[in-house]
Design a protein around this motif. Structure first.
Motif, PDB file in Angstrom:
ATOM      1  N   GLY A 153       0.815  -1.207   0.000  1.00 20.32           N
ATOM      2  CA  GLY A 153       0.000   0.000   0.000  1.00 20.32           C
ATOM      3  C   GLY A 153       0.843   1.248   0.000  1.00 20.32           C
ATOM      4  O   GLY A 153       0.545   2.223  -0.704  1.00 20.32           O
ATOM      5  N   MET A 154       1.921   1.228   0.782  1.00 16.64           N
ATOM      6  CA  MET A 154       2.821   2.377   0.826  1.00 16.64           C
ATOM      7  C   MET A 154       3.553   2.567  -0.502  1.00 16.64           C
ATOM      8  O   MET A 154       3.990   3.670  -0.820  1.00 16.64           O
ATOM      9  N   LEU A 155       3.707   1.488  -1.247  1.00 15.38           N
ATOM     10  CA  LEU A 155       4.303   1.577  -2.579  1.00 15.38           C
ATOM     11  C   LEU A 155       3.384   2.324  -3.539  1.00 15.38           C
ATOM     12  O   LEU A 155       3.820   3.197  -4.286  1.00 15.38           O
ATOM     13  N   LEU A 156       2.100   1.997  -3.494  1.00 14.09           N
ATOM     14  CA  LEU A 156       1.161   2.580  -4.437  1.00 14.09           C
ATOM     15  C   LEU A 156       0.703   3.973  -4.009  1.00 14.09           C
ATOM     16  O   LEU A 156       0.490   4.851  -4.853  1.00 14.09           O
ATOM     17  N   GLY A 157       0.563   4.192  -2.700  1.00 15.82           N
ATOM     18  CA  GLY A 157       0.015   5.444  -2.184  1.00 15.82           C
ATOM     19  C   GLY A 157       0.731   6.699  -2.647  1.00 15.82           C
ATOM     20  O   GLY A 157       0.080   7.635  -3.144  1.00 15.82           O
ATOM     21  N   PRO A 158       2.069   6.795  -2.474  1.00 18.15           N
ATOM     22  CA  PRO A 158       2.750   8.028  -2.886  1.00 18.15           C
ATOM     23  C   PRO A 158       2.630   8.327  -4.373  1.00 18.15           C
ATOM     24  O   PRO A 158       2.580   9.492  -4.771  1.00 18.15           O
ATOM     25  N   VAL A 159       2.585   7.268  -5.194  1.00 20.97           N
ATOM     26  CA  VAL A 159       2.456   7.485  -6.636  1.00 20.97           C
ATOM     27  C   VAL A 159       1.091   8.085  -6.944  1.00 20.97           C
ATOM     28  O   VAL A 159       0.970   9.081  -7.661  1.00 20.97           O
ATOM     29  N   ILE A 160       0.023   7.492  -6.364  1.00 20.21           N
ATOM     30  CA  ILE A 160      -1.323   8.025  -6.574  1.00 20.21           C
ATOM     31  C   ILE A 160      -1.438   9.427  -5.984  1.00 20.21           C
ATOM     32  O   ILE A 160      -1.971  10.349  -6.612  1.00 20.21           O
ATOM     33  N   GLY A 161      -0.911   9.589  -4.759  1.00 21.49           N
ATOM     34  CA  GLY A 161      -0.953  10.899  -4.117  1.00 21.49           C
ATOM     35  C   GLY A 161      -0.208  11.955  -4.916  1.00 21.49           C
ATOM     36  O   GLY A 161      -0.662  13.096  -5.038  1.00 21.49           O
ATOM     37  N   GLY A 162       0.956  11.579  -5.458  1.00 24.64           N
ATOM     38  CA  GLY A 162       1.739  12.522  -6.253  1.00 24.64           C
ATOM     39  C   GLY A 162       1.025  12.941  -7.524  1.00 24.64           C
ATOM     40  O   GLY A 162       1.029  14.115  -7.905  1.00 24.64           O
ATOM     41  N   ILE A 163       0.373  11.971  -8.189  1.00 28.29           N
ATOM     42  CA  ILE A 163      -0.367  12.281  -9.420  1.00 28.29           C
ATOM     43  C   ILE A 163      -1.558  13.178  -9.110  1.00 28.29           C
ATOM     44  O   ILE A 163      -1.829  14.166  -9.808  1.00 28.29           O
ATOM     45  N   LEU A 164      -2.288  12.842  -8.025  1.00 30.76           N
ATOM     46  CA  LEU A 164      -3.442  13.653  -7.641  1.00 30.76           C
ATOM     47  C   LEU A 164      -3.024  15.078  -7.270  1.00 30.76           C
ATOM     48  O   LEU A 164      -3.700  16.049  -7.624  1.00 30.76           O
ATOM     49  N   ALA A 165      -1.883  15.168  -6.527  1.00 27.77           N
ATOM     50  CA  ALA A 165      -1.398  16.496  -6.128  1.00 27.77           C
ATOM     51  C   ALA A 165      -0.982  17.315  -7.341  1.00 27.77           C
ATOM     52  O   ALA A 165      -1.161  18.532  -7.377  1.00 27.77           O
ATOM     53  N   GLN A 166      -0.415  16.638  -8.346  1.00 24.30           N
ATOM     54  CA  GLN A 166       0.028  17.331  -9.557  1.00 24.30           C
ATOM     55  C   GLN A 166      -1.167  17.784 -10.399  1.00 24.30           C
ATOM     56  O   GLN A 166      -1.197  18.893 -10.921  1.00 24.30           O
ATOM     57  N   LEU A 167      -2.197  16.912 -10.511  1.00 26.19           N
ATOM     58  CA  LEU A 167      -3.350  17.217 -11.357  1.00 26.19           C
ATOM     59  C   LEU A 167      -4.363  18.106 -10.653  1.00 26.19           C
ATOM     60  O   LEU A 167      -4.983  18.970 -11.292  1.00 26.19           O
ATOM     61  N   PHE A 168      -4.551  17.910  -9.354  1.00 24.63           N
ATOM     62  CA  PHE A 168      -5.570  18.661  -8.619  1.00 24.63           C
ATOM     63  C   PHE A 168      -4.906  19.462  -7.502  1.00 24.63           C
ATOM     64  O   PHE A 168      -4.426  20.545  -7.734  1.00 24.63           O
ATOM     65  N   SER A 169      -4.897  18.910  -6.271  1.00 25.87           N
ATOM     66  CA  SER A 169      -4.257  19.594  -5.146  1.00 25.87           C
ATOM     67  C   SER A 169      -3.950  18.567  -4.069  1.00 25.87           C
ATOM     68  O   SER A 169      -4.517  17.474  -4.047  1.00 25.87           O
ATOM     69  N   ILE A 170      -3.037  18.955  -3.174  1.00 26.92           N
ATOM     70  CA  ILE A 170      -2.699  18.073  -2.058  1.00 26.92           C
ATOM     71  C   ILE A 170      -3.901  17.899  -1.133  1.00 26.92           C
ATOM     72  O   ILE A 170      -4.093  16.836  -0.535  1.00 26.92           O
ATOM     73  N   ARG A 171      -4.741  18.920  -1.036  1.00 32.61           N
ATOM     74  CA  ARG A 171      -5.922  18.836  -0.169  1.00 32.61           C
ATOM     75  C   ARG A 171      -6.821  17.657  -0.537  1.00 32.61           C
ATOM     76  O   ARG A 171      -7.398  16.995   0.331  1.00 32.61           O
ATOM     77  N   LEU A 172      -6.944  17.401  -1.820  1.00 31.60           N
ATOM     78  CA  LEU A 172      -7.829  16.332  -2.273  1.00 31.60           C
ATOM     79  C   LEU A 172      -7.392  14.980  -1.723  1.00 31.60           C
ATOM     80  O   LEU A 172      -8.233  14.113  -1.438  1.00 31.60           O
ATOM     81  N   THR A 173      -6.085  14.789  -1.568  1.00 30.60           N
ATOM     82  CA  THR A 173      -5.601  13.493  -1.091  1.00 30.60           C
ATOM     83  C   THR A 173      -6.051  13.212   0.347  1.00 30.60           C
ATOM     84  O   THR A 173      -6.182  12.047   0.733  1.00 30.60           O
ATOM     85  N   PHE A 174      -6.276  14.226   1.157  1.00 34.44           N
ATOM     86  CA  PHE A 174      -6.781  14.011   2.512  1.00 34.44           C
ATOM     87  C   PHE A 174      -8.180  13.388   2.487  1.00 34.44           C
ATOM     88  O   PHE A 174      -8.488  12.493   3.281  1.00 34.44           O
ATOM     89  N   PHE A 175      -9.032  13.852   1.589  1.00 37.77           N
ATOM     90  CA  PHE A 175     -10.397  13.324   1.503  1.00 37.77           C
ATOM     91  C   PHE A 175     -10.395  11.894   0.968  1.00 37.77           C
ATOM     92  O   PHE A 175     -11.178  11.052   1.422  1.00 37.77           O
ATOM     93  N   ILE A 176      -9.516  11.604   0.015  1.00 36.95           N
ATOM     94  CA  ILE A 176      -9.396  10.243  -0.500  1.00 36.95           C
ATOM     95  C   ILE A 176      -8.885   9.309   0.594  1.00 36.95           C
ATOM     96  O   ILE A 176      -9.348   8.172   0.740  1.00 36.95           O
ATOM     97  N   THR A 177      -7.929   9.795   1.374  1.00 35.91           N
ATOM     98  CA  THR A 177      -7.393   9.006   2.486  1.00 35.91           C
ATOM     99  C   THR A 177      -8.493   8.666   3.485  1.00 35.91           C
ATOM    100  O   THR A 177      -8.589   7.524   3.965  1.00 35.91           O
ATOM    101  N   ALA A 178      -9.337   9.638   3.818  1.00 35.39           N
ATOM    102  CA  ALA A 178     -10.445   9.403   4.756  1.00 35.39           C
ATOM    103  C   ALA A 178     -11.395   8.333   4.219  1.00 35.39           C
ATOM    104  O   ALA A 178     -11.838   7.451   4.966  1.00 35.39           O
ATOM    105  N   PHE A 179     -11.679   8.386   2.926  1.00 35.85           N
ATOM    106  CA  PHE A 179     -12.561   7.387   2.323  1.00 35.85           C
ATOM    107  C   PHE A 179     -11.950   5.988   2.399  1.00 35.85           C
ATOM    108  O   PHE A 179     -12.637   5.001   2.724  1.00 35.85           O
TER     109      PHE A 179
END
Length: 409
Positions: A153-179
């Motif tokens: 999970g830690m392998l996949l998480g930063p890659v997804i988080g990095g792409i989301l942060a690049q395309l949208f914002s870092i804030r969005l990753t907090f809501f995805i994490t909560a889900f």
């Protein structure tokens, strides 16, 4: 529960379910962790040294509270059950993570990280549940396999988080994490089975003031817990600065969050392959031998990370760190399991979580402090030295780890 009962029990099913749940939890947490320092820098006009100092404080808040609360939750788990603790941890951290997406100041973020620390412990309770139900001859392999869920999970998480942060914002990753954490809550509630027997309460006259008195090898337990603190101290001291270090190596040009996410994820790739194999080897030939190898390998791999001039070389060395992580964390947990009374499994794992949280807190604060005063490379060099010191401590204080397998308690 004797060995025959464990063999017939649901440990294999629980291992599969909790592997997936820890995979999801690991992905959820790692989506956020590499980018907290960048998130902090977006909350105000801070200098480089201020960002690193604040990053250390934000990281430390969670771990400080967790270090205090973990032993209390561990005692409750031994009385009420580990599944209840899985539900408590997953639901509580989901709420805290979701609120972080609304933070507008560093101090709000610090407070919410402290709230997260109150509910911390999903992965450690999953480990305790698996350890308490698995036949001890399989405990090394089972705990190592469970660890691959976290690291995958830690392998996949930063890659997804990095792409989301690049395309949208870092804030969005907090809501995805909560889900994702709410998803682990539902899966744990429906699919995890636990035949729990409460720990019998001893009369006050029979209780010892020494909390280690119930353990047959108290010095070994204390050394292993201290080792958890040191290893986690070294690992987490790098987390607050890894994205900033990547930014410096890339000269502030290019998709920094994506590359930082990939760099943060690389240790997970090697860990997935190394951890189960090292666990099986430890069950057959001695967990102590695997542990010593892990310290030597970690020292050799951490030191050159402080001298790299290329993000590619940093990536190669971070990839190799996954092998040492696969040797250190699972084998410490395996040795704790094999040398603890079964009725105190959650207690010893909560102690381990508490020591891990103290290491997290100290590593976060001192990692940011070292980077702020010296530079990012000093953090890697100091981590290598810590691994060497920990190896020397184990070598001299627990010499039996060098020679043969320790017999289970």
């Amino acid at each position: 529960m004797d060995e025959a009962e464990r063999e017939r029990g649901p440990w294999r099913r629980n291992l599969r379910v909790l592997w997936f749940c820890t995979f999801v939890a690991g992905m959820a947490f790692s989506e956020i962790m590499p980018f907290l320092s960048l998130y902090i820098s977006s909350l105000g006009d801070y200098s480089k040294s201020q960002v690193t100092m604040y990053a250390g404080l934000v990281y430390a808040a969670d771990f400080f509270v967790s270090a205090i609360s973990a032993p209390l939750w561990g005692m409750i788990a031994d009385k009420k059950g580990r599944k209840l603790m899985l539900l408590r941890a997953s639901f509580g951290t989901a709420i805290a993570m979701g609120l972080m997406g609304f933070a507008t100041t560093v101090w709000q973020l610090v407070a919410l990280r402290a709230l997260q620390g109150v509910f911390a412990g999903y992965i450690s309770n999953a480990q305790a549940l698996v350890a308490s139900q698995t036949p001890r001859k399989h405990s090394g392999a089972a705990l190592s396999t469970l660890m691959t869920g976290v690291t995958s999970g830690m392998l996949l998480g930063p890659v997804i988080g990095g792409i989301l942060a690049q395309l949208f914002s870092i804030r969005l990753t907090f809501f995805i994490t909560a889900f994702l954490l709410l998803l682990t809550f539902v899966l744990s509630w429906i699919f995890v089975q636990e035949k729990f027997k409460p720990v019998p309460t001893k009369p006050a006259s029979e209780k010892s003031l020494n909390p280690l008195a119930a353990f047959p090898k108290p010095k070994l337990i204390l050394v292993l817990l201290t080792s958890t603190l040191i290893v986690q101290f070294g690992n987490i001291s790098i987390s607050p600065i890894i994205s900033l270090y990547v930014k410096e190596l890339m000269h502030n040009v290019g998709p920094i969050t994506v590359v930082a996410g990939i760099i943060a994820a690389l240790p997970g790739i090697s860990n997935i392959f190394a951890s189960p194999r090292l666990g099986r080897y430890g069950d057959k030939h001695g967990s102590g031998k695997v542990l010593i190898f892990g310290y030597i390998f970690a020292t050799v791999m951490y030191l050159p990370q402080g001298f790299v001039h290329s993000v590619w070389m940093l990536g190669i060395l971070r990839f190799m760190i996954g092998i040492s992580d696969g040797a250190l964390f699972p084998e410490i947990q395996t040795l704790l399991t094999k040398n603890s009374p079964i009725e105190l499994t959650s207690t010893v794992f909560s102690w381990n979580q508490s020591f891990q949280s103290i290491g997290n807190m100290m590593g976060s604060l001192l990692g940011g402090w070292i980077a702020g005063i010296f530079n990012y490379n000093a953090v890697f060099i100091s981590t290598a030295m810590l691994m060497l010191i920990n190896l020397a401590m184990i070598w001299w204080l627990v010499p039996e780890l060098r020679h043969s397998k320790l017999r289970p308690a």
